[in-house]
Design a protein around this motif. Structure first.
Motif, PDB file in Angstrom:
ATOM      1  N   HIS A 104       0.806  -1.222   0.000  1.00 40.62           N
ATOM      2  CA  HIS A 104       0.000   0.000   0.000  1.00 40.62           C
ATOM      3  C   HIS A 104       0.841   1.275   0.000  1.00 40.62           C
ATOM      4  CE1 HIS A 104      -4.150  -1.319   0.179  1.00 40.62           C
ATOM      5  NE2 HIS A 104      -3.758  -2.323   0.930  1.00 40.62           N
ATOM      6  N   PHE A 105       1.932   1.279   0.740  1.00 38.53           N
ATOM      7  CA  PHE A 105       2.653   2.535   0.939  1.00 38.53           C
ATOM      8  C   PHE A 105       3.899   2.701   0.073  1.00 38.53           C
ATOM      9  CE2 PHE A 105       0.397   1.752   4.995  1.00 38.53           C
ATOM     10  CZ  PHE A 105      -0.502   2.795   4.892  1.00 38.53           C
ATOM     11  N   GLU A 106       4.271   1.673  -0.655  1.00 35.09           N
ATOM     12  CA  GLU A 106       5.442   1.783  -1.526  1.00 35.09           C
ATOM     13  C   GLU A 106       5.122   1.337  -2.953  1.00 35.09           C
ATOM     14  OE1 GLU A 106       9.137   0.112   0.034  1.00 35.09           O
ATOM     15  OE2 GLU A 106       8.281   0.228   2.040  1.00 35.09           O
ATOM     16  N   VAL A 107       4.789   0.075  -3.102  1.00 33.04           N
ATOM     17  CA  VAL A 107       4.671  -0.517  -4.439  1.00 33.04           C
ATOM     18  C   VAL A 107       3.500   0.066  -5.219  1.00 33.04           C
ATOM     19  CG1 VAL A 107       4.400  -2.660  -5.739  1.00 33.04           C
ATOM     20  CG2 VAL A 107       5.778  -2.631  -3.656  1.00 33.04           C
ATOM     21  N   TYR A 108       2.306   0.059  -4.635  1.00 33.43           N
ATOM     22  CA  TYR A 108       1.148   0.557  -5.362  1.00 33.43           C
ATOM     23  C   TYR A 108       1.355   2.018  -5.747  1.00 33.43           C
ATOM     24  CZ  TYR A 108      -1.134  -3.464  -3.033  1.00 33.43           C
ATOM     25  OH  TYR A 108      -1.456  -4.708  -2.535  1.00 33.43           O
ATOM     26  N   GLU A 109       1.878   2.801  -4.813  1.00 33.51           N
ATOM     27  CA  GLU A 109       2.122   4.220  -5.101  1.00 33.51           C
ATOM     28  C   GLU A 109       3.093   4.392  -6.267  1.00 33.51           C
ATOM     29  OE1 GLU A 109       3.210   6.496  -1.646  1.00 33.51           O
ATOM     30  OE2 GLU A 109       1.333   6.011  -0.627  1.00 33.51           O
TER      31      GLU A 109
END
Length: 155
Positions: A68-73
């Protein structure tokens, strides 16, 4: 599950350090899940199940958070930078991933309070189904948001 993880690593490995680290964490999560669920006949991890569950929950929370906080962004940012229609896909998949995250975090929250072996087996099985769904959605997201931009990013 493990084969799917290996395929993802082969397909997208080396493209992004964040994705590489995340896929390695996914593999670690799957191996531990299989060990707990008794699916790995070559498992030599003889620790008590309670210890394995605690580690599984830690890796699970780390994995979900990194998504949620690294890859998707990162993937969404790529789509926005390239101004193509791949970003529209996010409108469908992110809510499904958020719902899945709730399932994973519910497993984590209830893990210590599970009192019977049967309930533990049911919870682990439900988690396995949630992980299968999550990995499928994430792989689709990587394919749709990252794959079209791969040559532009490496070139």
């Amino acid at each position: 599950m493990l084969k799917g993880c290996q395929t993802a690593k082969e397909r997208w490995g080396g493209v992004s350090e964040i994705i590489d680290r995340w896929l390695s964490e996914r593999q670690e999560l799957i191996v531990l899940y299989c060990s707990i669920n008794g699916m790995d006949q070559f498992d030599d991890d003889n620790r008590p199940v309670a210890n394995k569950l605690k580690e599984l929950c830690q890796i699970l929370v780390d994995y979900v958070s990194a998504g949620h906080f690294e890859v998707y962004e990162q993937l969404i940012q790529e789509a926005l930078e390239h101004k193509d229609k791949s970003g529209e896909f996010v409108l469908d998949i992110i809510p499904r991933l958020e719902e899945n995250t709730s399932k994973c975090l519910s497993f984590n929250d209830s893990c210590e309070s599970i009192s019977s072996l049967q309930r533990l087996q049911e919870s682990v099985s439900e988690l396995g189904e949630a992980l299968e769904e999550r990995f499928s959605l994430e792989d689709k997201m990587i394919e749709i948001l990252h794959e079209p931009h791969r040559e532009k990013l490496s070139g």
